[in-house]
Design a protein around this motif. Structure first.
Motif, PDB file in Angstrom:
ATOM      1  N   THR A 145       0.833  -1.205   0.000  1.00  0.00           N
ATOM      2  CA  THR A 145       0.000   0.000   0.000  1.00  0.00           C
ATOM      3  C   THR A 145       0.863   1.247   0.000  1.00  0.00           C
ATOM      4  O   THR A 145       0.605   2.195  -0.753  1.00  0.00           O
ATOM      5  CB  THR A 145      -0.951  -0.004   1.223  1.00  0.00           C
ATOM      6  OG1 THR A 145      -1.775  -1.169   1.140  1.00  0.00           O
ATOM      7  CG2 THR A 145      -1.818   1.230   1.243  1.00  0.00           C
ATOM      8  N   LYS A 146       1.896   1.256   0.805  1.00  0.00           N
ATOM      9  CA  LYS A 146       2.778   2.423   0.899  1.00  0.00           C
ATOM     10  C   LYS A 146       3.395   2.773  -0.464  1.00  0.00           C
ATOM     11  O   LYS A 146       3.380   3.922  -0.878  1.00  0.00           O
ATOM     12  CB  LYS A 146       3.885   2.161   1.925  1.00  0.00           C
ATOM     13  CG  LYS A 146       4.855   3.292   2.077  1.00  0.00           C
ATOM     14  CD  LYS A 146       5.944   2.946   3.072  1.00  0.00           C
ATOM     15  CE  LYS A 146       7.018   4.005   3.056  1.00  0.00           C
ATOM     16  NZ  LYS A 146       8.163   3.622   3.873  1.00  0.00           N
ATOM     17  N   VAL A 147       3.901   1.795  -1.185  1.00  0.00           N
ATOM     18  CA  VAL A 147       4.603   2.101  -2.440  1.00  0.00           C
ATOM     19  C   VAL A 147       3.677   2.184  -3.650  1.00  0.00           C
ATOM     20  O   VAL A 147       4.015   2.838  -4.629  1.00  0.00           O
ATOM     21  CB  VAL A 147       5.773   1.123  -2.703  1.00  0.00           C
ATOM     22  CG1 VAL A 147       6.837   1.263  -1.638  1.00  0.00           C
ATOM     23  CG2 VAL A 147       5.306  -0.318  -2.803  1.00  0.00           C
ATOM     24  N   THR A 148       2.515   1.542  -3.610  1.00  0.00           N
ATOM     25  CA  THR A 148       1.617   1.639  -4.762  1.00  0.00           C
ATOM     26  C   THR A 148       0.930   2.992  -4.824  1.00  0.00           C
ATOM     27  O   THR A 148       0.340   3.334  -5.846  1.00  0.00           O
ATOM     28  CB  THR A 148       0.540   0.524  -4.768  1.00  0.00           C
ATOM     29  OG1 THR A 148      -0.201   0.577  -3.562  1.00  0.00           O
ATOM     30  CG2 THR A 148       1.163  -0.844  -4.953  1.00  0.00           C
ATOM     31  N   LEU A 149       1.024   3.777  -3.769  1.00  0.00           N
ATOM     32  CA  LEU A 149       0.453   5.120  -3.777  1.00  0.00           C
ATOM     33  C   LEU A 149       1.387   6.141  -4.424  1.00  0.00           C
ATOM     34  O   LEU A 149       1.002   7.278  -4.660  1.00  0.00           O
ATOM     35  CB  LEU A 149       0.091   5.558  -2.350  1.00  0.00           C
ATOM     36  CG  LEU A 149      -1.032   4.740  -1.696  1.00  0.00           C
ATOM     37  CD1 LEU A 149      -1.234   5.178  -0.255  1.00  0.00           C
ATOM     38  CD2 LEU A 149      -2.323   4.850  -2.485  1.00  0.00           C
ATOM     39  N   ASN A 150       2.628   5.751  -4.711  1.00  0.00           N
ATOM     40  CA  ASN A 150       3.574   6.646  -5.380  1.00  0.00           C
ATOM     41  C   ASN A 150       3.066   7.015  -6.760  1.00  0.00           C
ATOM     42  O   ASN A 150       2.609   6.155  -7.516  1.00  0.00           O
ATOM     43  CB  ASN A 150       4.945   5.983  -5.543  1.00  0.00           C
ATOM     44  CG  ASN A 150       5.697   5.846  -4.242  1.00  0.00           C
ATOM     45  OD1 ASN A 150       5.308   6.402  -3.219  1.00  0.00           O
ATOM     46  ND2 ASN A 150       6.771   5.085  -4.271  1.00  0.00           N
ATOM     47  N   LYS A 151       3.150   8.285  -7.088  1.00  0.00           N
ATOM     48  CA  LYS A 151       2.774   8.772  -8.423  1.00  0.00           C
ATOM     49  C   LYS A 151       4.011   8.712  -9.329  1.00  0.00           C
ATOM     50  O   LYS A 151       5.144   8.842  -8.861  1.00  0.00           O
ATOM     51  CB  LYS A 151       2.279  10.226  -8.344  1.00  0.00           C
ATOM     52  CG  LYS A 151       1.100  10.422  -7.404  1.00  0.00           C
ATOM     53  CD  LYS A 151      -0.166   9.932  -8.021  1.00  0.00           C
ATOM     54  CE  LYS A 151      -1.338  10.233  -7.110  1.00  0.00           C
ATOM     55  NZ  LYS A 151      -2.414   9.337  -7.269  1.00  0.00           N
ATOM     56  N   PRO A 152       3.796   8.533 -10.624  1.00  0.00           N
ATOM     57  CA  PRO A 152       4.932   8.552 -11.545  1.00  0.00           C
ATOM     58  C   PRO A 152       5.644   9.908 -11.480  1.00  0.00           C
ATOM     59  O   PRO A 152       4.993  10.948 -11.401  1.00  0.00           O
ATOM     60  CB  PRO A 152       4.295   8.348 -12.919  1.00  0.00           C
ATOM     61  CG  PRO A 152       2.945   7.790 -12.652  1.00  0.00           C
ATOM     62  CD  PRO A 152       2.537   8.297 -11.308  1.00  0.00           C
ATOM     63  N   GLN A 153       6.949   9.866 -11.466  1.00  0.00           N
ATOM     64  CA  GLN A 153       7.779  11.068 -11.503  1.00  0.00           C
ATOM     65  C   GLN A 153       9.012  10.757 -12.335  1.00  0.00           C
ATOM     66  O   GLN A 153       9.351   9.599 -12.563  1.00  0.00           O
ATOM     67  CB  GLN A 153       8.211  11.484 -10.093  1.00  0.00           C
ATOM     68  CG  GLN A 153       7.094  11.954  -9.211  1.00  0.00           C
ATOM     69  CD  GLN A 153       7.580  12.319  -7.810  1.00  0.00           C
ATOM     70  OE1 GLN A 153       8.732  12.141  -7.465  1.00  0.00           O
ATOM     71  NE2 GLN A 153       6.666  12.823  -7.004  1.00  0.00           N
ATOM     72  N   ARG A 154       9.690  11.817 -12.716  1.00  0.00           N
ATOM     73  CA  ARG A 154      10.870  11.667 -13.562  1.00  0.00           C
ATOM     74  C   ARG A 154      11.916  10.732 -12.949  1.00  0.00           C
ATOM     75  O   ARG A 154      12.553   9.961 -13.647  1.00  0.00           O
ATOM     76  CB  ARG A 154      11.480  13.059 -13.776  1.00  0.00           C
ATOM     77  CG  ARG A 154      12.142  13.234 -15.087  1.00  0.00           C
ATOM     78  CD  ARG A 154      12.543  14.680 -15.251  1.00  0.00           C
ATOM     79  NE  ARG A 154      11.701  15.366 -16.200  1.00  0.00           N
ATOM     80  CZ  ARG A 154      11.942  15.381 -17.497  1.00  0.00           C
ATOM     81  NH1 ARG A 154      12.977  14.766 -17.979  1.00  0.00           N
ATOM     82  NH2 ARG A 154      11.133  16.013 -18.304  1.00  0.00           N
ATOM     83  N   ASP A 155      12.109  10.796 -11.628  1.00  0.00           N
ATOM     84  CA  ASP A 155      13.134   9.988 -10.974  1.00  0.00           C
ATOM     85  C   ASP A 155      12.640   8.603 -10.557  1.00  0.00           C
ATOM     86  O   ASP A 155      13.387   7.828  -9.978  1.00  0.00           O
ATOM     87  CB  ASP A 155      13.709  10.724  -9.760  1.00  0.00           C
ATOM     88  CG  ASP A 155      12.672  10.933  -8.659  1.00  0.00           C
ATOM     89  OD1 ASP A 155      11.469  11.017  -8.966  1.00  0.00           O
ATOM     90  OD2 ASP A 155      13.087  11.017  -7.487  1.00  0.00           O
TER      91      ASP A 155
END
Length: 181
Positions: free
Chosen positions: A153-163
């Motif tokens: 859950t913690k990491v699947t909430l990350n939005k796509p970003q350049r890095d």
């Protein structure tokens, strides 16, 4: 012609890729086309339409663009993209095996696309696959799943970003045959 179940709709390799890109973000068909450049445009649109009809994804916005309307898609309900226990429990052994084969085919397709890049570095890219037996009581297993769910859950909430680089993590849990059978 038989209607496909939601499970069959979701587990098509192309549709699974579309769903994976729409987790935690909203994209137009054009943006999906850029992300899934190996999928012919007509096929991509057909798969998007099928996912909308199955109510797995939905149109969250419509943007006027040069005399046409560009639709913005998202996961309708993130839990809808997961197959519920009610539907899964209705399937026969053969249907379960068919779904598992589709799931594995999707993973093999992703791995094949990775391996077909010009330059790969498995260590740098963090590529791994492993299998490990876990000996857990029912209570320990429940705690393990709870902890694993929290990490996911913690990491699947990350939005796509350049890095940030998109990675696929797949989990398969297969219990050994019950001693009571």
């Amino acid at each position: 012609m038989m209607n496909e179940t939601t499970v069959e709709v979701i587990l098509h390799p192309v549709r699974m890729r579309i769903i994976q890109y729409l987790i935690n973000q909203q994209l137009t068909a054009q943006q999906l086309k850029e992300l899934l450049a190996d999928i012919p445009q007509a096929s991509l649109y057909r798969h998007i339409k099928k996912l909308v009809e199955a109510e797995v994804i939905h149109i969250v916005d419509e943007i006027p663009n040069r005399g046409t309307i560009e639709k913005v898609y998202s996961i309708h309900n993130p839990n809808k993209a997961l197959i519920g226990p009610e539907e899964i429990n209705k399937l026969s052994k053969d249907e379960h095996m068919g779904l598992f084969i589709k799931f594995m085919a999707n993973l093999m397709g992703e791995y094949d696309r990775y391996l077909n890049q010009e330059i790969i570095d498995l260590r740098r890219d963090g590529v791994s696959f492993r299998q490990a037996p876990l000996y857990l009581s029912e209570e320990e297993f429940a705690e393990f799943i709870k902890d694993l769910t929290a990490v996911y859950t913690k990491v699947t909430l990350n939005k796509p970003q350049r890095d940030r680089r998109r990675r696929t993590l797949a989990t398969i849990i297969i219990p050994e045959q019950s001693k009571e059978q």
